[in-house]
Scaffold this active site. Structure first.
Site, PDB file in Angstrom:
ATOM      1  CG  ASP A  88      -1.257  64.888 -57.407  1.00  0.00           C
ATOM      2  OD1 ASP A  88      -1.547  64.038 -56.738  1.00  0.00           O
ATOM      3  OD2 ASP A  88      -0.029  65.294 -57.831  1.00  0.00           O
ATOM      4  CG  HIS A 240      -2.877  65.419 -62.441  1.00  0.00           C
ATOM      5  ND1 HIS A 240      -2.058  64.796 -62.983  1.00  0.00           N
ATOM      6  CD2 HIS A 240      -2.233  66.430 -61.659  1.00  0.00           C
ATOM      7  CE1 HIS A 240      -0.727  65.116 -62.640  1.00  0.00           C
ATOM      8  NE2 HIS A 240      -1.265  66.174 -61.733  1.00  0.00           N
TER       9      HIS A 240
END
Length: 708
Positions: A88, A240
């Site tokens: 992400d 992430h």
């Protein structure tokens, strides 16, 4: 007074300026939206969601959701021994390439949920992700918490992201993961509403089975442990590749992937794991909108950086200016104090020249104040420059000794001044506007510096008489703060660019030396003063020589006056530009005076409209407390400077309350004057004389304010 019109004055291009400011504001707002709208700490907080849980069809579902328009939820999960690594918040120029290198080393593929604004900033990384066999999903445009935003913004976030990805990769993203999401059982009712809207826009929602919480940086071992599914189950794993230091994430991948591959796991994309159709080619219109969006975002970022640099430069310049002004003011106060203790000396007869064109409202008060002077011998020459309101008749009916009236056809103020100088008998000339009232000791104090044979001209201290209204107070403060402090500084630095037409004393020899008052510019006083300095004469400031003048009583009149002043000053600066390279006194005028005027009376006002737009941007996107603190600090500093200037001039502090309101309307009018004057100068036009209509604000002693 009038000047011949050589060329038609260009129309004000306010529409063009307004469009420019709107475009500027739009670019800044886009950058503000990208930089601040979805940042943590800005906007709604996901932890405040009290809407309750989503329907059980969602909370008990798998991580990949299809939501039909009627609310029916269909979910899918990863097959056994299949891992869909998802990343992400990217792409990130530091961490995304390092993660891609680890994935390539082990032949693994992943799904990257990318933020649209980041895709616009780094489109080459988005293209690399696709080129290396990975897929891209939407993670909104500004990393906004969808459940806490209105429906229109949710739609905007999804649309902008689609356009950004389409422009960068040529494909339309189908998968979407909302920011601040986790496992399906954590979805709230508010989240579900946002997910239904995303599904209605054509997205499949991808949540997660395993949240590694790598954003907390818990350590490599903890990330690896959080990413391992129980037994042989498949899983969507959330990691992430942006938003901070992702070194632990990169290191964890180097441990996780080979460990699970040794157990028979494969690492693939969400779409490949579930046999979903590949991303479709984006329509040409979507790609074009994406390119336009990227250019607009890049332009907004550039504007923001440029305006930040401009603001810093302006603040530094203003701080240096203030420091120099205050230092010079202290030096000047000591110098004037020593001079004030010396007895006034008679320097011979003084001839006062009053050029007058339709000055019937104030001319009688002006003449009486000059004759009331305590200086021994003063002759007054009123040059009527073709007045149509009986100005000359009023003076002649007064039948005052020592006053002469000279009539001439209208030829302009410079010609009227030269006519008066030709009729004057004294070797000391005082040039006065027809709306000016002198204090009794003004003439004597004004001429005293001419005891020095090097001094060719003396600037007096002009004060606003009609200061009762808000506009009058603003002009009063401007005269005291700006003009007064500037003249003290110019005196100390020996580069005085202007002796005001309202009150100035001149040595006849200096006037003859430069050939009289020139009519080549509209700012004849500035042009004349610069010519004197370039001829080698010194120009000084006498703050105790006070004269009262009638300031414009309306915004329209103020515009006309300042427009003429500003345009005329630009003309004078251009006329005397060679002073920049000349030695001696002329060089001081050029390198100090002209540079100062260029920076602080032309360049910075030209940038002021952009500063106002930047301030509006700050109100919209920066923390309100920070903006309020900056504005309050700036205002308090201004008031402190104003208070000091009022103290130096022995003025009352009462008008200080109006200073904060000067930032609205008045300041904008001043920089619009500079903008229009610059347009006029660049167009090569010749501005006609804008005469102010007098109302007799200084027609008698009762109209003149008192000082402390």
């Amino acid at each position: 007074m009038s000047l011949h019109v050589r060329r038609r004055e260009p129309r004000a291009h306010w529409l063009l300026l307004g469009l420019f400011m709107l475009v500027l504001l739009g670019g800044l707002c886009l950058d503000g939206y990208v930089s601040h709208a979805g940042a943590e700490g800005d906007g709604p907080d996901p932890t405040t969601d009290t809407s309750g849980p989503a329907p059980e069809a969602v909370t008990g579902a798998g991580p990949v959701l299809r939501i039909d328009p009627d609310g029916t939820v269909t979910s899918r999960s990863m097959p056994r021994r299949t891992i869909a690594l998802t990343f992400d918040d990217g792409p990130d120029p530091q961490w995304t390439p390092r993660i891609l290198e680890v994935l390539a080393r082990y032949g693994a593929h992943a799904t990257f949920f990318q933020v649209g604004s980041q895709v616009n900033a780094h489109p080459e990384l988005a293209r690399r992700v696709v080129a290396e066999g990975h897929e891209i999903g939407s993670h909104t445009f500004s990393h906004a918490w969808l459940a806490g935003t209105p429906a229109w913004r949710r739609g905007l976030e999804l649309t902008l992201t689609r356009n950004a990805v389409a422009a960068a990769t040529g494909n339309t993203p189908v998968l979407m993961r909302p920011p601040y999401s986790a496992e399906p059982d954590a979805v709230t009712a508010a989240d579900y509403t946002a997910l239904r809207q995303a599904a209605g826009a054509g997205h499949l929602v991808v949540l997660t089975d395993l949240d590694t919480e790598d954003w907390r940086r818990p350590g490599v071992d903890a990330i690896v442990a959080n990413a391992q599914p129980a037994k042989d189950r498949g899983a969507v794993v959330m990691l992430h590749d942006s938003g901070g230091d992702r070194a632990q994430t990169v290191a964890a991948l180097d441990v996780l992937i080979p460990r699970l591959q040794a157990r028979g796991y494969r690492f693939t994309t969400v779409s490949a794991a579930l046999d979903l159709p590949p991303a479709a080619r984006a329509p040409a219109g979507e790609r074009m909108r994406g390119h336009a969006l990227r250019w607009a975002q890049a332009g907004g970022a550039w504007l923001s950086r440029a305006l930040t640099v401009l603001m810093v430069a302006a603040l530094v310049l203003s701080a240096v200016r203030l420091a120099v002004q205050l230092a010079c003011a202290r030096v000047h106060v000591r110098r004037v104090g020593r001079r004030a203790r010396e007895p006034l000396r008679y320097l011979g007869p003084v001839s006062v020249v009053v050029p007058a064109y339709n000055e019937s409202a104030n001319i009688a008060a002006t003449v009486r104040s000059l004759l009331a002077s305590d200086y021994p011998r003063v002759e007054v020459i009123v040059v009527d420059d073709g007045s149509t309101d009986g100005t000359a008749d009023i003076v002649e009916r007064m039948r005052l000794p020592g006053v002469r009236v000279v009539r001439q056809a209208n030829a302009g103020k410079p010609a009227a001044l030269n006519t008066g100088i030709a009729h004057a008998r004294g070797d000391i000339l005082v040039l006065v506007d027809g709306d000016t009232v002198f204090e009794p000791d003004a003439v004597g104090r004004l001429v005293q510096p001419l005891r020095d044979p090097d001094v060719g001209a003396v600037s007096g201290n002009t004060k606003v008489a009609n200061r009762r209204g808000l506009l009058g107070r603003w002009q009063h403060l401007e005269y005291v703060i700006g003009f007064n402090l500037d003249r003290r500084m110019f005196d100390v630095l020996r580069c005085m660019p202007t002796v005001p037409g309202a009150i100035g004393a001149f040595r006849r020899a200096a006037v003859v030396d430069v050939g009289g008052v020139s009519s080549e510019t509209l700012a004849e006083d500035t042009d004349f003063t610069m010519a004197l300095i370039r001829a080698g004469w010194r120009v000084v400031y006498a703050p105790d020589a006070v004269a009262w003048t009638e300031a414009p009583a309306s915004l329209k009149q103020l515009w006309r006056q300042r427009y003429r002043w500003c345009y005329g000053t630009m003309q004078a600066m251009w006329k005397h530009r060679r002073a920049l390279a000349e030695p001696g006194a002329a060089g001081r005028l050029g390198r100090r005076g002209l540079t100062y005027l260029l920076l602080f009376q032309v360049a910075l006002p030209l940038c002021a409209c952009m500063v106002d737009v930047y301030a509006l941007y700050g109100l919209l996107f920066l923390p309100p407390v920070k903006v309020a603190a900056v504005w309050t600090g700036f205002t308090l500093l201004q008031m402190a400077i104003a208070g000091y200037a009022l103290r130096l001039d022995r003025e009352r502090y009462g008008p200080l309350w109006s200073l904060p309101f000067q930032q609205v309307v008045y300041r904008q009018l001043m920089y619009l004057v500079v903008i229009q004057s610059t347009v006029m100068a660049l167009a090569g036009g010749r501005l006609r004389w804008h005469r102010m209509v007098r109302i007799g604000a200084v027609a008698g002693p009762s109209q003149v304010p008192t000082r402390r």
